[in-house]
Write a protein that holds these residues in place. Structure first.
Motif, mmCIF file in Angstrom:
data_model
loop_
_atom_site.group_PDB
_atom_site.id
_atom_site.type_symbol
_atom_site.label_atom_id
_atom_site.label_comp_id
_atom_site.label_asym_id
_atom_site.label_seq_id
_atom_site.Cartn_x
_atom_site.Cartn_y
_atom_site.Cartn_z
ATOM 1 N N HIS A 184 0.845 -1.194 0.000
ATOM 2 C CA HIS A 184 0.000 0.000 0.000
ATOM 3 C C HIS A 184 0.878 1.241 0.000
ATOM 4 O O HIS A 184 1.851 1.329 0.753
ATOM 5 C CB HIS A 184 -0.923 0.003 1.224
ATOM 6 C CG HIS A 184 -1.972 -1.055 1.163
ATOM 7 N ND1 HIS A 184 -3.305 -0.772 1.070
ATOM 8 C CD2 HIS A 184 -1.884 -2.408 1.144
ATOM 9 C CE1 HIS A 184 -3.998 -1.893 1.016
ATOM 10 N NE2 HIS A 184 -3.150 -2.898 1.062
ATOM 11 N N ARG A 185 0.502 2.215 -0.853
ATOM 12 C CA ARG A 185 1.254 3.462 -0.962
ATOM 13 C C ARG A 185 0.283 4.643 -0.948
ATOM 14 O O ARG A 185 -0.902 4.494 -1.180
ATOM 15 C CB ARG A 185 2.046 3.487 -2.280
ATOM 16 C CG ARG A 185 3.067 2.374 -2.398
ATOM 17 C CD ARG A 185 3.814 2.421 -3.719
ATOM 18 N NE ARG A 185 4.588 3.652 -3.824
ATOM 19 C CZ ARG A 185 4.645 4.400 -4.934
ATOM 20 N NH1 ARG A 185 3.998 4.054 -6.014
ATOM 21 N NH2 ARG A 185 5.368 5.505 -4.945
ATOM 22 N N HIS A 186 0.839 5.801 -0.678
ATOM 23 C CA HIS A 186 0.104 7.065 -0.762
ATOM 24 C C HIS A 186 -1.152 7.034 0.117
ATOM 25 O O HIS A 186 -1.067 6.764 1.305
ATOM 26 C CB HIS A 186 -0.205 7.428 -2.212
ATOM 27 C CG HIS A 186 1.015 7.431 -3.099
ATOM 28 N ND1 HIS A 186 2.051 8.322 -2.925
ATOM 29 C CD2 HIS A 186 1.371 6.645 -4.131
ATOM 30 C CE1 HIS A 186 2.989 8.104 -3.826
ATOM 31 N NE2 HIS A 186 2.604 7.074 -4.572
ATOM 32 N N GLU A 187 -2.333 7.279 -0.498
ATOM 33 C CA GLU A 187 -3.580 7.345 0.273
ATOM 34 C C GLU A 187 -3.977 6.007 0.892
ATOM 35 O O GLU A 187 -4.807 5.973 1.800
ATOM 36 C CB GLU A 187 -4.741 7.825 -0.617
ATOM 37 C CG GLU A 187 -4.634 9.250 -1.096
ATOM 38 C CD GLU A 187 -3.929 9.388 -2.433
ATOM 39 O OE1 GLU A 187 -4.025 10.458 -3.022
ATOM 40 O OE2 GLU A 187 -3.278 8.420 -2.886
ATOM 41 N N GLU A 188 -3.394 4.912 0.401
ATOM 42 C CA GLU A 188 -3.802 3.585 0.887
ATOM 43 C C GLU A 188 -3.044 3.136 2.129
ATOM 44 O O GLU A 188 -3.377 2.107 2.710
ATOM 45 C CB GLU A 188 -3.623 2.561 -0.227
ATOM 46 C CG GLU A 188 -4.556 2.795 -1.410
ATOM 47 C CD GLU A 188 -4.368 1.775 -2.511
ATOM 48 O OE1 GLU A 188 -3.332 1.075 -2.512
ATOM 49 O OE2 GLU A 188 -5.254 1.675 -3.367
ATOM 50 N N ILE A 189 -2.021 3.896 2.541
ATOM 51 C CA ILE A 189 -1.271 3.529 3.754
ATOM 52 C C ILE A 189 -2.184 3.683 4.973
ATOM 53 O O ILE A 189 -2.875 4.695 5.123
ATOM 54 C CB ILE A 189 0.000 4.387 3.886
ATOM 55 C CG1 ILE A 189 0.977 4.043 2.749
ATOM 56 C CG2 ILE A 189 0.663 4.192 5.241
ATOM 57 C CD1 ILE A 189 2.207 4.919 2.696
ATOM 58 N N ASP A 190 -2.183 2.679 5.842
ATOM 59 C CA ASP A 190 -3.004 2.676 7.064
ATOM 60 C C ASP A 190 -4.493 2.845 6.771
ATOM 61 O O ASP A 190 -5.231 3.438 7.550
ATOM 62 C CB ASP A 190 -2.537 3.764 8.042
ATOM 63 C CG ASP A 190 -1.105 3.553 8.502
ATOM 64 O OD1 ASP A 190 -0.704 2.384 8.654
ATOM 65 O OD2 ASP A 190 -0.383 4.553 8.698
ATOM 66 N N MET A 191 -4.952 2.302 5.665
ATOM 67 C CA MET A 191 -6.350 2.404 5.279
ATOM 68 C C MET A 191 -7.174 1.393 6.080
ATOM 69 O O MET A 191 -6.978 0.192 5.931
ATOM 70 C CB MET A 191 -6.458 2.131 3.776
ATOM 71 C CG MET A 191 -7.808 2.361 3.182
ATOM 72 S SD MET A 191 -7.740 2.322 1.359
ATOM 73 C CE MET A 191 -7.084 0.675 1.049
ATOM 74 N N PRO A 192 -8.080 1.856 6.950
ATOM 75 C CA PRO A 192 -8.853 0.897 7.743
ATOM 76 C C PRO A 192 -9.898 0.158 6.904
ATOM 77 O O PRO A 192 -10.415 0.690 5.927
ATOM 78 C CB PRO A 192 -9.522 1.774 8.799
ATOM 79 C CG PRO A 192 -9.578 3.137 8.204
ATOM 80 C CD PRO A 192 -8.407 3.244 7.267
ATOM 81 N N VAL A 193 -10.166 -1.075 7.311
ATOM 82 C CA VAL A 193 -11.217 -1.897 6.708
ATOM 83 C C VAL A 193 -12.235 -2.181 7.800
ATOM 84 O O VAL A 193 -11.875 -2.658 8.883
ATOM 85 C CB VAL A 193 -10.633 -3.224 6.157
ATOM 86 C CG1 VAL A 193 -11.752 -4.122 5.645
ATOM 87 C CG2 VAL A 193 -9.613 -2.954 5.065
ATOM 88 N N GLU A 194 -13.499 -1.875 7.527
ATOM 89 C CA GLU A 194 -14.565 -2.072 8.509
ATOM 90 C C GLU A 194 -15.731 -2.805 7.866
ATOM 91 O O GLU A 194 -16.005 -2.637 6.680
ATOM 92 C CB GLU A 194 -15.064 -0.728 9.056
ATOM 93 C CG GLU A 194 -14.058 0.044 9.878
ATOM 94 C CD GLU A 194 -13.766 -0.589 11.226
ATOM 95 O OE1 GLU A 194 -14.634 -1.335 11.738
ATOM 96 O OE2 GLU A 194 -12.670 -0.356 11.765
ATOM 97 N N TRP A 195 -16.409 -3.610 8.673
ATOM 98 C CA TRP A 195 -17.630 -4.292 8.232
ATOM 99 C C TRP A 195 -18.822 -3.545 8.799
ATOM 100 O O TRP A 195 -18.940 -3.379 10.014
ATOM 101 C CB TRP A 195 -17.638 -5.738 8.705
ATOM 102 C CG TRP A 195 -16.640 -6.580 7.991
ATOM 103 C CD1 TRP A 195 -15.378 -6.895 8.381
ATOM 104 C CD2 TRP A 195 -16.821 -7.193 6.702
ATOM 105 N NE1 TRP A 195 -14.760 -7.672 7.440
ATOM 106 C CE2 TRP A 195 -15.616 -7.879 6.398
ATOM 107 C CE3 TRP A 195 -17.872 -7.237 5.787
ATOM 108 C CZ2 TRP A 195 -15.455 -8.587 5.211
ATOM 109 C CZ3 TRP A 195 -17.719 -7.951 4.617
ATOM 110 C CH2 TRP A 195 -16.517 -8.620 4.333
ATOM 111 N N VAL A 196 -19.725 -3.088 7.915
ATOM 112 C CA VAL A 196 -20.878 -2.278 8.317
ATOM 113 C C VAL A 196 -22.153 -3.033 7.929
ATOM 114 O O VAL A 196 -22.308 -3.418 6.763
ATOM 115 C CB VAL A 196 -20.848 -0.900 7.604
ATOM 116 C CG1 VAL A 196 -22.034 -0.045 8.031
ATOM 117 C CG2 VAL A 196 -19.522 -0.188 7.875
ATOM 118 N N PRO A 197 -23.081 -3.253 8.871
ATOM 119 C CA PRO A 197 -24.346 -3.889 8.487
ATOM 120 C C PRO A 197 -24.992 -3.131 7.340
ATOM 121 O O PRO A 197 -25.002 -1.888 7.336
ATOM 122 C CB PRO A 197 -25.182 -3.816 9.769
ATOM 123 C CG PRO A 197 -24.163 -3.782 10.876
ATOM 124 C CD PRO A 197 -23.012 -2.978 10.325
#
Length: 200
Positions: free
Chosen positions: A143-156
Motif C-alpha cells: 500500500h502506498r500514498h492514500e492507501e497507507i493505514d487504510m482501515p477496513v470495517e464491516w458495516v451492516p
C-alpha cells in the motif's frame, strides 16, 4: 417512450486536447447540435473504474476509509480502482482491487449497478460488483500514498443505507452500491446480471 439509456453519437467537427495527466486527459469537442448549431463541450477522458460491494454472510458491507484530496475528506468507500490493466476483464479488475485493498477473495460475483460518474463532463464508466462467499487471504500488495493505514470495517447493510441517506457517506459508487444491494436483497439478488454482463 422507452425508459432506457441508448447509445448515440453526435458529430464532432473539431477536438482540441487541453491537458494530459497521469490518469485523465481534458479535451474540448466542438459538437454539431440540432439545427446545425455547433457548441463546445469540455470533456474529462477517463479510463473507467470498478468497485466492489463485498457482502458477508451476516449481511455486512466491507468498507474502507481513504483520503480524497480534491474533496479534502477522509471518505468511506468500497474497494475500487481504475481500469488500468490491459486485457483485464472488469470482474478480474474488481477481484484484484478487493484482494489488494482489503485482503479478500470472493467466490460469487454479480454485476450490481453501472454508473456514469458525471456524464455532462466525463465519459467515466463505473461498474459496481456484488461479491459474496468471501475468504480472507494473504496478499503481498504494498500500500502506498492514500492507501497507507487504510482501515477496513464491516458495516451492516441496513446501517450503511442509513448512513448514505443521512449524508454520512458521500462516495458515489459506495452510495449507489449500498442502495442497489439493499434493493436487490429484497428479491434475494435474483434480478442481478451476471458478472460478465455487457456494458453500454
Amino acid at each position: 417512450m422507452k425508459i432506457e439509456d441508448t447509445p448515440e453519437a453526435w458529430d464532432v467537427v473539431d477536438s482540441k486536447e487541453r491537458f494530459r495527466g497521469h490518469v485523465i486527459t481534458v479535451v474540448t469537442d466542438s459538437v454539431k447540435m440540432p439545427r446545425d448549431e455547433v457548441a463546445d463541450r469540455d470533456i474529462v477522458v477517463h479510463p473507467g473504474s470498478v468497485a466492489v460491494l463485498a457482502l458477508d454472510e451476516q449481511e455486512r458491507v466491507l468498507m474502507i476509509r481513504q483520503y480524497r484530496h480534491p474533496a479534502r475528506m477522509l471518505m468511506w468507500e468500497l474497494p475500487a480502482g481504475i481500469r488500468d490493466v490491459e486485457g483485464e476483464s472488469l470482474v478480474e479488475g474488481a477481484a484484484r482491487e478487493l484482494a489488494e485493498e482489503a485482503g479478500y477473495r470472493a467466490d460469487t460475483w454479480h454485476t450490481l449497478v453501472d454508473l456514469r460518474s458525471s456524464p455532462g463532463m466525463t465519459g467515466e464508466r463505473i461498474r459496481v460488483f456484488l461479491a459474496r462467499d468471501l475468504t480472507k487471504i494473504e496478499t503481498d500488495f504494498v500500500h502506498r500514498h492514500e492507501e497507507i493505514d487504510m482501515p477496513v470495517e464491516w458495516v451492516p447493510l441496513a446501517d450503511a443505507v442509513e448512513k448514505a441517506l443521512m449524508g454520512m457517506i458521500h462516495n458515489s459508487p459506495a452510495v449507489a452500491g449500498i442502495l442497489a444491494a439493499y434493493a436487490a436483497s429484497v428479491e434475494g439478488f435474483a434480478l442481478l446480471r451476471p458478472a460478465d454482463a455487457p456494458e453500454v
